[in-house]
Design an enzyme around this catalytic site. Sequence first.
Site, PDB file in Angstrom:
ATOM      1  N   ARG A 219       0.914  -1.133  -0.110  1.00 47.16           N
ATOM      2  CA  ARG A 219      -0.027  -0.016   0.049  1.00 47.16           C
ATOM      3  C   ARG A 219       0.813   1.249   0.067  1.00 47.16           C
ATOM      4  O   ARG A 219       1.966   1.294   0.801  1.00 47.16           O
ATOM      5  CB  ARG A 219      -0.875  -0.163   1.402  1.00 47.16           C
ATOM      6  N   HIS A 267      -1.480   0.703  -9.871  1.00 42.57           N
ATOM      7  CA  HIS A 267      -2.302  -0.164  -9.023  1.00 42.57           C
ATOM      8  C   HIS A 267      -2.825  -1.200  -9.856  1.00 42.57           C
ATOM      9  O   HIS A 267      -4.137  -1.574  -9.602  1.00 42.57           O
ATOM     10  CB  HIS A 267      -3.118   0.516  -8.225  1.00 42.57           C
TER      11      HIS A 267
HETATM   12  P1  NDP Z   1      -2.138 -11.748   4.601  1.00 46.02           P
HETATM   13  O1  NDP Z   1      -2.948 -11.100   5.578  1.00 46.02           O
HETATM   14  O2  NDP Z   1      -2.539 -12.972   4.067  1.00 46.02           O
HETATM   15  O3  NDP Z   1      -0.660 -11.629   4.883  1.00 46.02           O
HETATM   16  C1  NDP Z   1       0.004 -10.514   5.775  1.00 46.02           C
HETATM   17  C2  NDP Z   1       1.430 -10.752   5.866  1.00 46.02           C
HETATM   18  O4  NDP Z   1       1.968  -9.470   6.407  1.00 46.02           O
HETATM   19  C3  NDP Z   1       1.470 -11.743   7.017  1.00 46.02           C
HETATM   20  O5  NDP Z   1       2.414 -12.747   6.836  1.00 46.02           O
HETATM   21  C4  NDP Z   1       1.828 -10.914   8.336  1.00 46.02           C
HETATM   22  O6  NDP Z   1       2.546 -11.564   9.355  1.00 46.02           O
HETATM   23  C5  NDP Z   1       2.550  -9.811   7.759  1.00 46.02           C
HETATM   24  N1  NDP Z   1       2.689  -8.637   8.344  1.00 46.02           N
HETATM   25  C6  NDP Z   1       1.504  -7.925   8.994  1.00 46.02           C
HETATM   26  N2  NDP Z   1       1.856  -6.860   9.736  1.00 46.02           N
HETATM   27  C7  NDP Z   1       3.201  -6.813   9.943  1.00 46.02           C
HETATM   28  C8  NDP Z   1       4.163  -6.194  10.623  1.00 46.02           C
HETATM   29  N3  NDP Z   1       3.959  -5.404  11.269  1.00 46.02           N
HETATM   30  N4  NDP Z   1       5.401  -6.850  10.563  1.00 46.02           N
HETATM   31  C9  NDP Z   1       5.701  -7.784   9.892  1.00 46.02           C
HETATM   32  N5  NDP Z   1       4.960  -8.835   9.078  1.00 46.02           N
HETATM   33  C10 NDP Z   1       3.668  -8.150   9.088  1.00 46.02           C
HETATM   34  O7  NDP Z   1      -2.497 -10.457   3.534  1.00 46.02           O
HETATM   35  P2  NDP Z   1      -2.117 -10.908   1.640  1.00 46.02           P
HETATM   36  O8  NDP Z   1      -1.029 -11.386   1.467  1.00 46.02           O
HETATM   37  O9  NDP Z   1      -3.361 -11.308   1.201  1.00 46.02           O
HETATM   38  O10 NDP Z   1      -1.961  -9.442   1.195  1.00 46.02           O
HETATM   39  C11 NDP Z   1      -1.046  -8.358   1.574  1.00 46.02           C
HETATM   40  C12 NDP Z   1      -1.594  -7.059   1.258  1.00 46.02           C
HETATM   41  O11 NDP Z   1      -1.174  -6.779  -0.177  1.00 46.02           O
HETATM   42  C13 NDP Z   1      -2.812  -6.621   1.211  1.00 46.02           C
HETATM   43  O12 NDP Z   1      -3.272  -6.342   2.621  1.00 46.02           O
HETATM   44  C14 NDP Z   1      -2.783  -5.249   0.391  1.00 46.02           C
HETATM   45  O13 NDP Z   1      -2.350  -4.228   1.040  1.00 46.02           O
HETATM   46  C15 NDP Z   1      -1.907  -5.840  -0.555  1.00 46.02           C
HETATM   47  N6  NDP Z   1      -2.299  -5.996  -2.252  1.00 46.02           N
HETATM   48  C16 NDP Z   1      -2.130  -5.115  -3.060  1.00 46.02           C
HETATM   49  C17 NDP Z   1      -2.558  -5.606  -4.303  1.00 46.02           C
HETATM   50  C18 NDP Z   1      -2.283  -4.551  -5.417  1.00 46.02           C
HETATM   51  O14 NDP Z   1      -3.093  -4.795  -6.455  1.00 46.02           O
HETATM   52  N7  NDP Z   1      -1.009  -3.974  -5.326  1.00 46.02           N
HETATM   53  C19 NDP Z   1      -3.524  -6.449  -4.468  1.00 46.02           C
HETATM   54  C20 NDP Z   1      -3.844  -7.521  -3.398  1.00 46.02           C
HETATM   55  C21 NDP Z   1      -3.217  -6.980  -2.228  1.00 46.02           C
HETATM   56  P3  NDP Z   1       1.860 -12.808  10.124  1.00 46.02           P
HETATM   57  O15 NDP Z   1       2.157 -13.945   9.159  1.00 46.02           O
HETATM   58  O16 NDP Z   1       2.750 -12.973  11.376  1.00 46.02           O
HETATM   59  O17 NDP Z   1       0.420 -12.632  10.452  1.00 46.02           O
END
Ligand code: NDP
Length: 304
Positions: A219, A267
Amino acid sequence: MALLFRSDPARGAVFRDAFAEALPELPFHIGAAPEPEAVEYIVTWTVPERLAETHPRLRLIFSVGAGVDQFDLAAVPAGVGVVRMLEPGIPEQMREYVTMAVLALHRDLPGYLVQQRAGLWQSGRNRPAAERRIGVMGLGQLGAAVLGALAPFGFPLAGWSRSPRQIPGVDCYTDLPAFLARTDILVCLLPLTAETEGLMDAGFFAMLPAGASLVHAGRGRQLDHGALLAALDGGRLSGAVLDVTEPEPLPAGHPFRSHPQILLTPHIACQTRAADGARHVVAGVMADRAGAPVPGLIDRARGY
Ligand code: NDP
């Protein structure tokens, strides 16, 4: 009970057809509901105003996109579940995008594009994949999918997440400085939360090896634009592929739009496919009605 779809009406028609087939007894409204007090499910990109007053029976609010960061969670009553979009096209498209971006940086494509436009013809050294360490921030559904796609190229792979993870063939870190110190191409696939907002700043880039590069598809608000420009112009970073910025679109004349070391896309890494998205929401409503776990329900305290 009723469902309100508050997004693009053309997509709403696809959702309406899916619900007519799977749950014909559920009244389905596009745009506005004649009796908001009967609405138990909302599919939307933004939280309607005065949600608690106008929709007192709301059970679940579904995001039409993969993230939920656009929702003001403080405006969603505590008892209402928030559900992110999960559909197979999202990880499929993110695998493609990040593979494209990582290979473009690995094979110095930004530099060769500059050369082409300048009428030059000069070859650099092709660095072996085994010497290019990839690091993925976020090991959720997208991080894991991307790492699986990159594995066959032979890059040393690592990932960083909040909680400890185990992925075969991937060095998994929770220690950010150690993870950054071993990463030549950094991929950001983090959700936007209070903890990840502004994460990629000058101090962050200073922890990467000199000459590292960035693929950002998380993001926009996770990236400090000025810090990225300074890192590129000062030679600490060698290139960046950006799919997300703050704001979107960037204003005309923003330095990212013309920077020779930046490849910028509007995006488009992933777009939700309406029919698959509708299937996900149908499954969520059916699970809720059956008292079963709802796929994609987020942890509101964590913010993702
Ligand atoms: P998930 O919820 O499946 O995974 C999120 C991951 O991020 C987890 O491994 C989580 O850790 C980690 N995480 C979250 N907060 C932290 C932190 N503070 N420090 C370290 N690690 C952290 O999300 P998705 O994989 O489905 O999607 C991720 C993001 O990708 C979405 O939220 C969105 O913003 C972005 N996105 C962008 C798109 C685009 O078109 N550019 C399209 C789709 C998504 P843990 O494993 O420990 O929970």
